[in-house]
Design an enzyme around this catalytic site. Structure first.
Site, PDB file in Angstrom:
ATOM      1  N   PHE A  12       0.898  -1.461  -0.040  1.00  0.00           N
ATOM      2  CA  PHE A  12      -0.260  -0.197   0.147  1.00  0.00           C
ATOM      3  C   PHE A  12       0.891   1.658  -0.238  1.00  0.00           C
ATOM      4  O   PHE A  12       1.088   1.615  -0.935  1.00  0.00           O
ATOM      5  CB  PHE A  12      -0.913  -0.243   1.132  1.00  0.00           C
ATOM      6  CG  PHE A  12      -1.309   1.443   1.838  1.00  0.00           C
ATOM      7  CD1 PHE A  12      -2.015   2.313   0.684  1.00  0.00           C
ATOM      8  CD2 PHE A  12      -1.596   1.530   3.212  1.00  0.00           C
ATOM      9  CE1 PHE A  12      -2.971   3.559   1.214  1.00  0.00           C
ATOM     10  CE2 PHE A  12      -2.216   2.738   3.125  1.00  0.00           C
ATOM     11  CZ  PHE A  12      -2.207   3.527   2.304  1.00  0.00           C
ATOM     12  N   THR A 132       5.948   3.172  12.960  1.00  0.00           N
ATOM     13  CA  THR A 132       4.591   2.989  13.150  1.00  0.00           C
ATOM     14  C   THR A 132       4.581   3.512  13.909  1.00  0.00           C
ATOM     15  O   THR A 132       5.571   4.062  15.631  1.00  0.00           O
ATOM     16  CB  THR A 132       3.888   1.876  13.247  1.00  0.00           C
ATOM     17  OG1 THR A 132       2.879   1.975  13.911  1.00  0.00           O
ATOM     18  CG2 THR A 132       4.276   0.561  14.024  1.00  0.00           C
ATOM     19  N   ASP A 133       3.389   4.352  14.613  1.00  0.00           N
ATOM     20  CA  ASP A 133       3.262   5.045  16.158  1.00  0.00           C
ATOM     21  C   ASP A 133       2.828   4.321  17.282  1.00  0.00           C
ATOM     22  O   ASP A 133       2.593   4.324  18.603  1.00  0.00           O
ATOM     23  CB  ASP A 133       2.100   6.529  16.262  1.00  0.00           C
ATOM     24  CG  ASP A 133       0.734   5.764  15.603  1.00  0.00           C
ATOM     25  OD1 ASP A 133       0.945   4.455  14.978  1.00  0.00           O
ATOM     26  OD2 ASP A 133      -0.532   6.408  15.446  1.00  0.00           O
ATOM     27  N   GLU A 134       2.554   3.121  16.747  1.00  0.00           N
ATOM     28  CA  GLU A 134       2.357   1.485  17.541  1.00  0.00           C
ATOM     29  C   GLU A 134       3.293   1.570  18.479  1.00  0.00           C
ATOM     30  O   GLU A 134       2.791   0.973  19.866  1.00  0.00           O
ATOM     31  CB  GLU A 134       1.140   0.775  16.470  1.00  0.00           C
ATOM     32  CG  GLU A 134      -0.200   1.107  15.447  1.00  0.00           C
ATOM     33  CD  GLU A 134      -0.595   0.396  15.351  1.00  0.00           C
ATOM     34  OE1 GLU A 134      -0.619  -0.585  15.375  1.00  0.00           O
ATOM     35  OE2 GLU A 134      -1.458  -0.048  14.050  1.00  0.00           O
ATOM     36  N   TYR A 157       3.163  -7.260  16.296  1.00  0.00           N
ATOM     37  CA  TYR A 157       2.596  -6.333  15.007  1.00  0.00           C
ATOM     38  C   TYR A 157       3.735  -5.385  15.931  1.00  0.00           C
ATOM     39  O   TYR A 157       4.870  -4.803  15.162  1.00  0.00           O
ATOM     40  CB  TYR A 157       1.647  -5.681  14.705  1.00  0.00           C
ATOM     41  CG  TYR A 157       2.376  -5.077  13.589  1.00  0.00           C
ATOM     42  CD1 TYR A 157       2.952  -4.784  12.413  1.00  0.00           C
ATOM     43  CD2 TYR A 157       1.445  -3.531  13.763  1.00  0.00           C
ATOM     44  CE1 TYR A 157       3.453  -3.498  11.993  1.00  0.00           C
ATOM     45  CE2 TYR A 157       1.275  -2.489  13.163  1.00  0.00           C
ATOM     46  CZ  TYR A 157       2.621  -2.500  11.864  1.00  0.00           C
ATOM     47  OH  TYR A 157       3.109  -1.165  11.610  1.00  0.00           O
ATOM     48  N   LYS A 161       8.082  -3.905  14.877  1.00  0.00           N
ATOM     49  CA  LYS A 161       8.113  -3.128  14.599  1.00  0.00           C
ATOM     50  C   LYS A 161       8.921  -2.305  15.692  1.00  0.00           C
ATOM     51  O   LYS A 161      10.093  -1.603  15.328  1.00  0.00           O
ATOM     52  CB  LYS A 161       7.189  -1.925  14.043  1.00  0.00           C
ATOM     53  CG  LYS A 161       6.328  -2.649  13.441  1.00  0.00           C
ATOM     54  CD  LYS A 161       7.064  -2.514  11.709  1.00  0.00           C
ATOM     55  CE  LYS A 161       7.486  -1.381  11.446  1.00  0.00           C
ATOM     56  NZ  LYS A 161       7.921  -1.297   9.715  1.00  0.00           N
ATOM     57  N   HIS A 292      -6.564  -4.012  22.579  1.00  0.00           N
ATOM     58  CA  HIS A 292      -6.925  -3.033  21.501  1.00  0.00           C
ATOM     59  C   HIS A 292      -6.499  -2.057  21.888  1.00  0.00           C
ATOM     60  O   HIS A 292      -6.693  -1.614  23.011  1.00  0.00           O
ATOM     61  CB  HIS A 292      -8.583  -3.499  21.396  1.00  0.00           C
ATOM     62  CG  HIS A 292      -9.237  -2.984  20.531  1.00  0.00           C
ATOM     63  ND1 HIS A 292      -9.513  -2.673  19.519  1.00  0.00           N
ATOM     64  CD2 HIS A 292      -8.174  -2.233  19.247  1.00  0.00           C
ATOM     65  CE1 HIS A 292     -10.018  -2.095  18.018  1.00  0.00           C
ATOM     66  NE2 HIS A 292      -8.951  -1.705  18.216  1.00  0.00           N
TER      67      HIS A 292
END
Ligand code: NAD
Ligand code: TYD
Length: 351
Positions: A12, A132-134, A157, A161, A292
């Site tokens: 993507f 990523t901000d995650e 995930y 990262k 979550h």
């Protein structure tokens, strides 16, 4: 930078980045796209580039975890820089089966760093790591992630990262490699695989299928249109402080339920249902994702002050473009959802 290795360029953001870069007046060099073409990678995302930009785009179907192949690629092309997108990127998959996440996101990043390290004295290569901000975990009701927020990843995930971010930092510090890292919030736009929230909801709403919203739908993400992300990455690669980390965000916090309702309303305007019903009736609250994260929100003051970047697209204009793209590319959606993706869904959820 004249000769850039883009990893994961058939996914993507990578495919949007390659299109962006080849059209940029500040870049007149060549891009080599190394991609393994997992279920999330599609050569179709880059159709026509060889003809449109003769001699400026090359593709190599390779796994970044394959040491020998990475060695061959680095010998074959004389890179100035690497822009590293290749990753397993979907949180839900990482919960079901983390294996590929550990391999590609951690080991794959290590393999690339080793090649850059090997070249250090003869041919210095700049390494930009797209993250990523995650990695920062979850925010409460207030506050923002800054570049000094401690890492607290909550999913396999984000942990993979975070691990790759640490490797990049360590290779910069220990071996003196030229590295930069960007940590970006949730992207949306053309060519996003329809398992992520926005394209999944567009697709299901068009087909009048249920619209799955996890938990109470009040989890917050900070949405950024993909081209704004690509522009930020290119600015950081060119002008970012070496060793620097930069947060990128959309200044666009939205609860998931708001995003879903907006898509329903836009589609009702553009493609009203024959029944005259509102697509909001398709919204179905489902079991929450384990672990979550509740809220993500980015403070990108550093990027704004140092490099003058701000997002150009608002959520209104970005979501309009995105919905129109998916309406015009139904055949793309059908094709990417066939094959490996369909068998994964079947394996997890049955027919
Ligand atoms: P994507 O899943 O759409 O694309 C990933 C690409 O990497 C695919 O083309 C896939 O074939 C390729 N790939 C996977 N494993 C590979 C391997 N072992 N060797 C070579 N190629 C491999 O992902 P995306 O959404 O475009 O994300 C790209 C990067 O941006 C990732 O590193 C992700 O962590 C990061 N990111 C994504 C978002 C987002 O909202 N999507 C936000 C912030 C950061
Ligand atoms: P996603 O697009 O998977 O991105 P990420 O998990 O990396 O933020 O999900 C965005 C948000 O939407 C996240 O809070 C989970 C939620 N979500 C749903 O409610 N339903 C869905 O079907 C999906 C895929 C996500």
């Amino acid at each position: 930078m004249k000769n850039i290795l883009v990893t994961g360029g058939s996914g993507f953001i990578g495919s949007n980045f390659i299109r962006f870069l080849l059209s940029e007046s500040s870049f007149n060099g060549r891009v080599v796209n190394v991609d393994k073409l997992t279920y999330a990678g599609n050569q179709e995302n880059l159709t026509g580039l060889e003809e449109e930009f003769p001699g400026r785009y090359a593709f190599e179907k390779k796994d970044i975890c394959d040491k020998e192949n990475m060695r061959t690629i680095f010998e074959k092309y004389d890179f100035d820089a690497v822009c590293h997108f290749a990753a397993e990127s979907h949180v839900d998959r990482s919960i079901v089966d983390p294996d590929a996440f550990i391999m590609t996101n951690i080991i794959g990043t290590y393999m690339l760093l080793e090649e850059v390290r090997r070249k250090k004295d003869t041919r210095p290569v700049h390494f930009h790591h797209v993250s990523t901000d995650e990695v920062y975990g979850s925010l409460g009701e207030n506050g923002f992630f800054t570049e000094t927020t401690p890492y607290r990843p909550n999913s396999p995930y984000s942990a993979s990262k975070a691990s790759s971010d640490h490797l990049v930092r360590a290779y910069g510090k220990t071996y003196g490699l030229s590295v930069t890292t960007s940590n970006c919030s949730n992207n949306y736009g053309p060519y996003q695989f329809p398992e992520k929230l926005i394209p999944l909801i567009i697709e299901n709403a068009l087909c009048e299928n249920p619209l799955p919203v996890y938990g109470d739908g009040k989890n917050i993400r900070d949405w950024l249109y993909v081209t704004d992300h690509c522009r930020a990455v290119w600015m950081i690669m060119q002008h970012g402080k070496r060793g620097g980390m930069y947060n990128i965000g959309g200044q666009c916090e939205k609860e998931n339920i708001e995003v879903v309702k907006t898509i329903c309303d836009r589609l009702d305007d553009m493609r009203p249902l024959a029944s005259g019903k509102s697509r909001q009736e398709l919204i179905t609250f489902v079991k929450d994702r384990p672990g979550h994260d509740r809220r993500y929100a980015i403070d990108f003051t550093k990027l704004k002050n140092e490099l003058g970047w701000t997002p150009k697209e608002s959520f209104d204009t970005g979501i309009e473009k995105t919905i129109k793209w998916y309406l015009d590319h139904k055949d793309w959606v059908e094709r990417v959802k066939s094959g490996e993706y369909r068998s994964w869904i079947k394996q997890q959820y049955g027919d």
